[in-house]
Enzyme design. Structure first.
Site, PDB file in Angstrom:
ATOM      1  N   HIS A 135     -22.944 -33.030 -29.640  1.00  0.00           N
ATOM      2  CA  HIS A 135     -21.734 -33.826 -29.474  1.00  0.00           C
ATOM      3  C   HIS A 135     -22.027 -35.320 -29.383  1.00  0.00           C
ATOM      4  O   HIS A 135     -21.177 -36.093 -28.958  1.00  0.00           O
ATOM      5  CB  HIS A 135     -20.969 -33.396 -28.219  1.00  0.00           C
ATOM      6  CG  HIS A 135     -20.257 -32.096 -28.360  1.00  0.00           C
ATOM      7  ND1 HIS A 135     -20.912 -30.914 -28.523  1.00  0.00           N
ATOM      8  CD2 HIS A 135     -18.934 -31.792 -28.376  1.00  0.00           C
ATOM      9  CE1 HIS A 135     -20.030 -29.930 -28.620  1.00  0.00           C
ATOM     10  NE2 HIS A 135     -18.824 -30.434 -28.548  1.00  0.00           N
TER      11      HIS A 135
ATOM     12  N   GLU B 284     -11.466 -27.025 -38.833  1.00  0.00           N
ATOM     13  CA  GLU B 284     -11.716 -28.349 -39.404  1.00  0.00           C
ATOM     14  C   GLU B 284     -11.823 -28.338 -40.926  1.00  0.00           C
ATOM     15  O   GLU B 284     -11.241 -29.181 -41.601  1.00  0.00           O
ATOM     16  CB  GLU B 284     -13.002 -28.961 -38.830  1.00  0.00           C
ATOM     17  CG  GLU B 284     -12.862 -29.569 -37.456  1.00  0.00           C
ATOM     18  CD  GLU B 284     -13.036 -28.558 -36.346  1.00  0.00           C
ATOM     19  OE1 GLU B 284     -13.366 -27.389 -36.655  1.00  0.00           O
ATOM     20  OE2 GLU B 284     -12.852 -28.922 -35.171  1.00  0.00           O
TER      21      GLU B 284
END
Lengths: 453, 361
Positions: free
Chosen positions: A258, A189
């Site tokens: 998450h 990322e």
């Protein structure tokens, strides 16, 4: 007793699926690990395997059945030594079981896996041709249309190409645009966010997909230090026309790392624009506007909304301007302002309150930076009361910002303190009951509004 | 079981070829070796350009140091003195489609990229005439015209960004190469490894220039890196690497020529480790207590890139003492003009506070 085969949940957010086809017929031997059927979810077609050995006794849900709820028995397996007579015993037991459930004392585990999804409101004021589509399809169409009209637009991220998107948002884009413009990255990322910003410095228009915004924390230095600040630091010479998009916030029982809302994190930063659509039409219109915008735009989606359908304008020219909120329900007694999936909760609460004689005006903020303060204040001048609603933590949140602005700019119009509804001030718990408690629910919104209405 | 070849194995694991590319890792002309054997291959104008460009950076940085001392330059100011041969040698190979990105020790890179010393110095003083109208400062300067993409203050960030610029070169198929400079300190950042992987995976036209000046701020490379041979850093991804005497502008130019043509030909990224040295502290506020005065003095005496190069020019009769003297005067004048401009240019207008946050959509 025959062993029931239940409709499996094949993703954290799956509540139902289609039974594409059976690979075993009644009377077939089934071994543990054998593939017995194919199930279509909204994201993929998955094979299901038998967990037990036995003989396929009875198929309860036929090939092609649509919308089969998770945990519905779809077949009965006869265990070793059982014959068809066992099925009849089972039928009798089932009848008893049904009676016990009508008492309402027992709730099935399926009901806690995911709450029913509210259908988002349609764009009633749009007068052109519309079609019903999911948020997922609307996002895909927005990217496809912009990629067709501008060669500089490309999509990059994890699993966006060959896998067709981890949440199937980019389905079909690789086939149409090829590997040059739909690019699978390694799991990297920080690196690919920086690479995207570098490409944007040269004038390309990357759409950087984060599988979820939780993973973008690895890349937040490039989003803020490289993308948001360079235009200013270069005296206007070069900026970053880039979109960072992906699901934000809680999905369903995916736990603390998450399930987080990043709206206030990014909205805090000058140089960024931040949007968070609820309806499919806004998803399409805002994403097209975000791709065309010459500034870095954070585009916060919601996994639970991907499968929700509503009317979407068909025209390729349909764009929703960034920075404009929308009044999605007109009311006179109190205003509630929220964004993304919380708009649905606000509408549900408004419906309940209407029955009690409280008229609620619901504002879908849509953009968080620029924030459409004017629309909120106009509404407050009419209702004189305001509740803010967000899924994220309240501390330094979007509601805190709205509350400050309204207090500063419309203090004299307020007849009650502004109240904020938001996520509990804890990391997201995994347990279903605790997760439900941690997220704003309709009852809490109703009670909050009642307290000042 | 004992390996039959163990007696000849070195400490470093043997490198096997990967991805079908034959990898070559060579080390040459170490600045630590007494005999720097790079031939003097350039002549004529380029020979004098090397001298002029290195001297311009040296004098410019000395002047910046003075202005900092006078309080005219604020904040952080990282001087490039000692490292001039790296950027001057590298820049000599670049064409119009190529671009440059670097970190925060960036004034030399800007001058080498052809940016106006006046605009660079005025940015250092935070004035309207600066490249970013005074809003960027020493570490954040850009020139779209000169394809200089900054000027980045976050260690390692420029490596991913430079990889993205090379990605754009490939996307547009314009034949451009991006020179991405970073230091020995940055080489330990995770995104450098991430970028190397993507650049090798996609064959991006990027040359990574690691300016190894032996210290990441106050931490010597030996105290920071398990593997101090930084040209090996791409090896795990099959990226060719080479160590170069970064104090010898001609050796740098030769290595640059090779690396840039390699990247331009579509073969993918290339790593050049430049052995160099900074004479000054990490920034103006660094007393540099982590190294001895003798260490600095020894390099200055034996390896100074400008002195050693001018000695070669005169010894090989490529320039006379008078030629060099004329250049000295010309550079001195340029730098003085830049300093004057930077002091006389007004501060940005107050209204500039709120400009350039967004591009009007």
């Amino acid at each position: 007793m025959p062993i029931p085969v239940l409709m499996p949940a094949l993703s954290p957010t799956m509540t139902e699926g289609n039974l594409a086809r059976w690979l075993k017929a009644e009377g077939d031997n089934v071994g543990s690990g054998d593939i017995i059927a194919e199930i279509e979810t909204d994201k993929a077609t998955m094979e299901i395997e038998a967990v037990d050995d036995g003989i396929m006794g009875r198929i309860l849900v036929a090939d092609g059945a649509q919308g089969v709820a998770v945990n519905t028995p779809i077949a009965l397996l006869l265990a070793e030594g059982e014959d068809a007579s066992a099925l009849e015993q089972s039928d009798a037991a089932e009848a008893l079981n049904d009676e016990s459930q009508t008492g309402g004392a027992r709730s099935s585990p399926a009901s806690t896996i995911a709450a029913p999804i509210e259908v988002a409101p349609t764009e009633i004021e749009y007068e052109g041709e519309t079609a019903v589509m999911t948020v997922r399809e609307a996002l895909r169409d927005a990217m496809a249309e912009e990629m067709r009209s501008d060669d500089n637009v490309f999509l990059i991220g994890e699993e966006v190409a060959q896998y067709q998107g981890a949440y199937k948002v980019s389905q079909g884009l690789l086939d149409e645009f090829g590997a040059k413009r739909v690019i699978d990255t390694p799991i990297t990322e920080h690196g690919f966010a920086g690479l995207g910003v570098g490409a944007a410095f040269t004038g390309l228009k990357p759409i950087v997909e984060f599988m979820t915004f939780n993973f973008a924390m690895q890349a937040i230095d490039h989003i803020i230090n490289s993308a948001a600040k360079t235009l200013y630091m270069s005296g206007g010479q070069l900026g970053a026309p880039i979109v960072f998009r992906g699901p934000n916030g809680a999905a369903s029982r995916v736990g603390a790392q998450h399930s987080q809302c990043y709206a206030s994190w990014y909205a805090h930063c000058p140089g960024l624009k931040v949007v968070a659509p609820n309806s499919a039409a806004d998803a399409k219109g805002l994403l097209k506007a975000a791709i065309r915008d010459p500034n870095p735009v954070i585009f916060l989606e919601n996994e639970l909304l991907y499968g929700v359908s509503s009317q979407v304008p068909v025209s390729g020219d349909f764009v929703v301007p960034l920075g404009k909120a929308k009044v999605v329900r007109v009311g006179t007694d109190i205003t509630i302002a929220g964004f993304s999936i919380m708009v649905g909760k606000a509408l549900e609460a408004a419906e309940i309150l209407a029955e009690q004689g409280i008229s609620v005006e619901v504002i879908d903020l849509r953009s968080l930076r620029p924030l459409d303060t004017e629309t909120i204040i106009q509404s407050v001048r009419k209702t004189n009361r305001l509740v803010t609603l967000e899924e994220g933590w309240l501390f330094s949140g979007i509601g805190a910002e709205i509350s400050a602005r309204v207090t500063e700019q419309a203090f004299d119009w307020l007849d009650a303190p502004i109240l904020r509804v938001g996520g509990a001030d804890v990391p997201m718990p995994y347990a279903a009951n605790l997760e439900r408690l941690a997220l704003p629910q309709v009852a809490e919104i109703v009670a909050t509004i009642q307290s000042i209405a | 079981m004992a390996s039959s070849g163990s007696a000849t194995q070195k400490k470093r694991p043997k490198l096997a070829s990967g991805r079908g590319t034959k990898r070559k890792l060579t080390r040459r002309n170490s600045p630590n070796s007494k005999t720097s054997a790079a031939p003097l291959v350039v002549g004529g104008n380029q020979a004098l350009d090397f001298y002029r460009n290195m001297l311009l950076i040296r004098r410019f940085e000395e002047k910046a140091g003075q202005l900092y001392g006078m309080g005219l330059i604020g904040g952080f100011c990282h001087l490039y003195i000692g490292q001039e041969a790296v950027v001057v040698g590298m820049q000599s190979t670049l064409g119009e489609v190529d671009s440059v990105i670097t970190a925060y020790r960036d004034h030399g890179h800007m001058l080498a990229a052809g940016m106006d010393p006046k605009g660079v110095m005025a940015e250092l003083t935070g004035r309207r005439g600066g490249y970013s109208n005074g809003k960027g400062g020493s570490m954040h300067m850009f020139s779209k015209e000169n394809r200089f993409f900054g000027g980045h203050g976050i260690v390692g960030a420029n490596v991913s960004l430079g990889t993205g610029i090379a990605f754009a070169n490939r996307y547009r198929e314009d034949g451009g190469v991006c020179l991405t400079y970073f230091g020995d300190g940055a080489s330990n950042q995770g995104q450098v490894a991430e970028s190397f992987n993507m650049a090798a995976l996609w064959g991006l036209p990027v040359v990574y220039v690691i300016e190894n000046n032996r210290y990441g701020m106050g931490t010597s490379i030996e105290r920071a890196s398990a593997e101090t041979e930084l040209y090996l850093r791409g090896a795990a991804n099959g990226i060719e690497g080479e160590a170069v005497d970064g104090m010898d502008v001609v050796a740098v130019a030769e290595a640059a020529e090779k690396a840039v043509s390699y990247a331009r030909s579509g073969k993918g990224p290339y790593v050049l480790e430049m052995h160099t040295y900074r004479y000054r502290g990490h920034s103006m506020s660094d007393p540099a207590k982590y190294r001895s005065r003798e260490e600095v003095q020894k390099i200055r005496t034996e390896k100074d890139p400008i002195q050693s190069y001018s000695d070669k020019l005169t010894a090989n009769k490529l320039a006379s003492t008078a030629d060099l003297k004329a250049i000295d005067e010309e550079v001195k004048k340029t730098v003085q003009e830049a300093a004057d401009f930077a002091q006389n240019s007004p501060e940005p207008d107050d209204s500039e506070l709120y400009t350039d946050v967004y591009v009007a959509a």
